[in-house]
Scaffold this active site. Structure first.
Site, PDB file in Angstrom:
ATOM      1  N   GLU A   1       0.848  -1.601   0.291  1.00  0.00           N
ATOM      2  CA  GLU A   1       0.177  -0.220  -0.381  1.00  0.00           C
ATOM      3  C   GLU A   1       0.968   1.252  -0.229  1.00  0.00           C
ATOM      4  O   GLU A   1       1.728   1.287   1.190  1.00  0.00           O
ATOM      5  CB  GLU A   1      -0.480   0.044   1.428  1.00  0.00           C
TER       6      GLU A   1
ATOM      7  N   PRO B   1       1.740  11.147  -2.105  1.00  0.00           N
ATOM      8  CA  PRO B   1       2.389  12.445  -1.711  1.00  0.00           C
ATOM      9  C   PRO B   1       1.900  13.883  -2.171  1.00  0.00           C
ATOM     10  O   PRO B   1       0.986  13.848  -3.089  1.00  0.00           O
ATOM     11  CB  PRO B   1       3.876  12.194  -2.367  1.00  0.00           C
ATOM     12  N   LYS B   2       2.363  14.595  -1.299  1.00  0.00           N
ATOM     13  CA  LYS B   2       1.472  16.141  -2.166  1.00  0.00           C
ATOM     14  C   LYS B   2       1.860  16.613  -2.513  1.00  0.00           C
ATOM     15  O   LYS B   2       1.732  17.764  -3.635  1.00  0.00           O
ATOM     16  CB  LYS B   2       1.791  16.722  -0.508  1.00  0.00           C
TER      17      LYS B   2
ATOM     18  N   PHE C   1       0.468   5.862   0.089  1.00  0.00           N
ATOM     19  CA  PHE C   1      -0.207   7.170  -0.108  1.00  0.00           C
ATOM     20  C   PHE C   1       0.916   8.055  -0.984  1.00  0.00           C
ATOM     21  O   PHE C   1       1.679   8.080  -1.600  1.00  0.00           O
ATOM     22  CB  PHE C   1      -0.688   7.476   0.691  1.00  0.00           C
TER      23      PHE C   1
ATOM     24  N   ASP D   1     -12.308   9.202   8.004  1.00  0.00           N
ATOM     25  CA  ASP D   1     -12.255   9.289   9.534  1.00  0.00           C
ATOM     26  C   ASP D   1     -13.202  10.869   9.608  1.00  0.00           C
ATOM     27  O   ASP D   1     -13.730  11.536   8.274  1.00  0.00           O
ATOM     28  CB  ASP D   1     -11.210   9.071   9.672  1.00  0.00           C
TER      29      ASP D   1
ATOM     30  N   HIS E   1     -13.772  -1.679  15.363  1.00  0.00           N
ATOM     31  CA  HIS E   1     -13.850  -0.437  15.224  1.00  0.00           C
ATOM     32  C   HIS E   1     -13.675   0.540  16.276  1.00  0.00           C
ATOM     33  O   HIS E   1     -14.621   0.481  16.776  1.00  0.00           O
ATOM     34  CB  HIS E   1     -14.556   0.355  14.044  1.00  0.00           C
TER      35      HIS E   1
ATOM     36  N   TYR F   1     -11.289  -5.004  11.587  1.00  0.00           N
ATOM     37  CA  TYR F   1     -10.934  -4.150  12.401  1.00  0.00           C
ATOM     38  C   TYR F   1     -10.501  -5.467  13.798  1.00  0.00           C
ATOM     39  O   TYR F   1     -12.054  -5.929  14.114  1.00  0.00           O
ATOM     40  CB  TYR F   1     -11.434  -2.796  13.208  1.00  0.00           C
TER      41      TYR F   1
ATOM     42  N   THR G   1      -3.280   4.622  -1.250  1.00  0.00           N
ATOM     43  CA  THR G   1      -4.950   5.269  -0.859  1.00  0.00           C
ATOM     44  C   THR G   1      -5.669   6.399  -0.776  1.00  0.00           C
ATOM     45  O   THR G   1      -5.372   7.194  -1.565  1.00  0.00           O
ATOM     46  CB  THR G   1      -4.347   5.752   1.131  1.00  0.00           C
TER      47      THR G   1
HETATM   48  P1  FAD Z   1     -17.485   1.706   7.924  1.00  0.00           P
HETATM   49  O1  FAD Z   1     -17.644  -0.392   7.939  1.00  0.00           O
HETATM   50  O2  FAD Z   1     -18.422   2.537   8.035  1.00  0.00           O
HETATM   51  O3  FAD Z   1     -17.525   1.318   9.956  1.00  0.00           O
HETATM   52  C1  FAD Z   1     -17.480   3.042  10.858  1.00  0.00           C
HETATM   53  C2  FAD Z   1     -18.188   2.521  12.058  1.00  0.00           C
HETATM   54  O4  FAD Z   1     -19.906   2.254  11.769  1.00  0.00           O
HETATM   55  C3  FAD Z   1     -17.919   1.330  12.778  1.00  0.00           C
HETATM   56  O5  FAD Z   1     -17.518   1.246  14.073  1.00  0.00           O
HETATM   57  C4  FAD Z   1     -18.768   0.297  12.051  1.00  0.00           C
HETATM   58  O6  FAD Z   1     -19.434  -0.556  13.373  1.00  0.00           O
HETATM   59  C5  FAD Z   1     -20.003   1.169  12.093  1.00  0.00           C
HETATM   60  N1  FAD Z   1     -21.319   0.938  11.236  1.00  0.00           N
HETATM   61  C6  FAD Z   1     -21.098   0.150   9.959  1.00  0.00           C
HETATM   62  N2  FAD Z   1     -22.419   0.294   9.250  1.00  0.00           N
HETATM   63  C7  FAD Z   1     -22.918   0.699  10.147  1.00  0.00           C
HETATM   64  C8  FAD Z   1     -25.002   0.429  10.114  1.00  0.00           C
HETATM   65  N3  FAD Z   1     -25.331   0.131   8.944  1.00  0.00           N
HETATM   66  N4  FAD Z   1     -24.963   0.930  11.311  1.00  0.00           N
HETATM   67  C9  FAD Z   1     -24.784   1.832  12.364  1.00  0.00           C
HETATM   68  N5  FAD Z   1     -22.966   1.522  12.514  1.00  0.00           N
HETATM   69  C10 FAD Z   1     -22.567   0.901  11.649  1.00  0.00           C
HETATM   70  N6  FAD Z   1      -9.384   5.950   4.993  1.00  0.00           N
HETATM   71  C11 FAD Z   1      -8.856   7.214   4.792  1.00  0.00           C
HETATM   72  O7  FAD Z   1      -9.370   8.212   5.156  1.00  0.00           O
HETATM   73  N7  FAD Z   1      -8.718   6.501   3.371  1.00  0.00           N
HETATM   74  C12 FAD Z   1      -7.901   5.377   2.919  1.00  0.00           C
HETATM   75  O8  FAD Z   1      -7.238   5.112   2.645  1.00  0.00           O
HETATM   76  C13 FAD Z   1      -8.141   4.538   3.867  1.00  0.00           C
HETATM   77  N8  FAD Z   1      -7.438   3.263   4.069  1.00  0.00           N
HETATM   78  C14 FAD Z   1      -7.718   2.485   4.986  1.00  0.00           C
HETATM   79  C15 FAD Z   1      -8.018   1.001   5.314  1.00  0.00           C
HETATM   80  C16 FAD Z   1      -8.127  -0.241   5.384  1.00  0.00           C
HETATM   81  C17 FAD Z   1      -7.063  -1.636   5.298  1.00  0.00           C
HETATM   82  C18 FAD Z   1      -8.190   0.079   6.411  1.00  0.00           C
HETATM   83  C19 FAD Z   1      -8.865  -1.137   7.639  1.00  0.00           C
HETATM   84  C20 FAD Z   1      -8.635   1.342   7.084  1.00  0.00           C
HETATM   85  C21 FAD Z   1      -8.149   2.369   6.198  1.00  0.00           C
HETATM   86  N9  FAD Z   1      -8.398   3.881   6.175  1.00  0.00           N
HETATM   87  C22 FAD Z   1      -9.238   5.433   5.455  1.00  0.00           C
HETATM   88  C23 FAD Z   1      -9.620   4.433   7.778  1.00  0.00           C
HETATM   89  C24 FAD Z   1     -11.127   3.925   7.284  1.00  0.00           C
HETATM   90  O9  FAD Z   1     -11.907   5.197   7.245  1.00  0.00           O
HETATM   91  C25 FAD Z   1     -11.476   4.144   8.873  1.00  0.00           C
HETATM   92  O10 FAD Z   1     -11.250   3.471   9.666  1.00  0.00           O
HETATM   93  C26 FAD Z   1     -12.924   4.165   9.172  1.00  0.00           C
HETATM   94  O11 FAD Z   1     -13.104   5.181  10.468  1.00  0.00           O
HETATM   95  C27 FAD Z   1     -14.152   3.141   9.103  1.00  0.00           C
HETATM   96  O12 FAD Z   1     -13.985   2.508   8.002  1.00  0.00           O
HETATM   97  P2  FAD Z   1     -15.141   2.106   7.239  1.00  0.00           P
HETATM   98  O13 FAD Z   1     -15.086   1.791   5.670  1.00  0.00           O
HETATM   99  O14 FAD Z   1     -14.623   0.638   7.845  1.00  0.00           O
HETATM  100  O15 FAD Z   1     -16.149   2.108   8.118  1.00  0.00           O
END
Ligand code: FAD
Length: 310
Positions: free
Chosen positions: A18, A22-23, A20, A110, A154, A150, A49
């Site tokens: 993976e 750069p700026k 990311f 996030d 999460h 996670y 990313t």
């Molecule tokens: P979700 O699956 O939507 O989950 C987020 C939260 O909501 C969890 O607590 C879950 O339990 C809850 N949830 C899910 N579905 C529901 C529902 N239907 N109803 C109620 N609650 C629900 N971030 C970036 O900005 N850029 C990136 O490139 C990036 N790459 C990543 C790569 C990996 C492998 C991982 C694991 C994370 C990455 N992230 C990245 C971070 C990610 O965006 C954050 O962790 C974010 O907070 C959660 O994303 P998610 O897709 O898991 O969210």
């Protein structure tokens, strides 16, 4: 032939890298050079990313497209949804298809720095599952879709169990495979895989491996994600925090040890968060995984439970 069979049996998991975006343009040029060197190690694919704040997101697709087109390595883009307009999601998806990108890690994203919670820009994209469903309904099986998992739950989830259920829903909605958040205790990952299997998640689950190389960054990341780090690791890192070489060596040794355990546990692949560094080479060397040809392993999206593209 026997020797050949032995070689093939020795390592069956694939690895992926993976990066990311750069700026600055200069740093992007340096990244291309780095990727060109690192794909000589034959990762199965690379992924780029998505800058959630929007600052570098334009570059994500550009880098993935160029690496796939000119360096011949299958490339996946990350795409977040809750902090984006529907127009931007649509534009990215159609451009990705046009450019020949076939794989997306579908994420929620996030909240901006300093905010604990955030409101989705478009109310139809509250969670990653909304993006998974949207991609499937708009593009059928054209895209392979990965989703984030996670091992410790999460950070915002009400409970570990509820988070697992949401993960299952994402997979059932069209996710082909799971890439996990980093972790620092192999047993936590292995328990997570078992818990996923127990609730009927059958797709490949790929461990995300963080290569520690900088104390401040490590501390920020683990605090933000509320990840558990064993006391021995923290103590060791505290002692060497100002010694860059020592931290880098520690990160490499730690990753080698963890990957050995994961390979013994027969994980389908290893996903390295390279942070655009090339110390992953040392890890593959340490694992005896320097290959002289492309891995024979199947792409994880082809092993999904969903009807697949050819
Ligand atoms: P979700 O699956 O939507 O989950 C987020 C939260 O909501 C969890 O607590 C879950 O339990 C809850 N949830 C899910 N579905 C529901 C529902 N239907 N109803 C109620 N609650 C629900 N971030 C970036 O900005 N850029 C990136 O490139 C990036 N790459 C990543 C790569 C990996 C492998 C991982 C694991 C994370 C990455 N992230 C990245 C971070 C990610 O965006 C954050 O962790 C974010 O907070 C959660 O994303 P998610 O897709 O898991 O969210």
């Amino acid at each position: 032939q026997e020797e050949k069979n032995k070689k093939q049996k020795k390592f069956e998991a694939f690895f992926s890298f993976e990066f990311f975006p750069p700026k600055t343009i200069t740093r992007i040029e340096t990244l291309y050079e780095k990727i060109e060197r690192l794909i000589e190690l034959y990762p199965l694919y690379i992924d780029i990313t998505w800058g959630a704040g929007g600052s570098t997101s334009e570059k994500t697709l550009e880098i993935a497209t160029k690496t796939q087109k000119f360096l011949g390595i299958e490339s996946m883009i990350h795409l977040t949804c809750s902090n984006m307009t529907k127009e931007k999601i649509d534009k990215t998806l159609s451009q990705a298809k046009q450019n020949g990108i076939q794989n997306i890690l579908a994420l929620r994203g996030d909240p901006p720095q300093g905010y604990k919670e955030f409101k989705a820009v478009d109310s139809s994209f509250q969670h990653a599952i909304d993006l998974v469903k949207y991609i499937r309904s708009s593009y059928g099986d054209y895209f392979g879709i990965a989703v984030g998992g996670y091992p410790e739950g999460h950070s915002e989830a009400k409970s570990y169990e509820e988070d697992l259920q949401h993960l299952k829903e994402k997979v059932d909605a069209g996710g082909d495979f799971i890439i996990t958040q980093m972790f620092f205790d192999t047993n936590i990952f292995l328990k997570f895989v078992q818990d996923c299997r127990n609730i009927g998640i059958t797709c490949p689950i790929i461990p995300g491996i963080m290569i520690v190389a900088d104390y401040a960054g490590f501390k920020k990341m683990t605090d933000f994600t509320k990840m558990s780090v064993q006391k021995e690791i923290m103590n060791k890192l505290e002692k060497i925090k100002d010694d860059k070489v020592a931290i880098t060596n520690f990160g490499v040794e730690f990753a080698i040890d963890m990957c050995k355990k994961l390979i013994n546990a027969k994980v389908p692949g290893l996903h390295f968060y390279t942070l655009n560094r090339d110390n992953v080479t040392k890890i593959l060397e340490g694992l005896g995984l320097i290959q002289n040809c492309r891995s024979r392993r199947e792409y994880p999206w082809r092993k999904s439970a969903h009807p697949k593209r050819k």
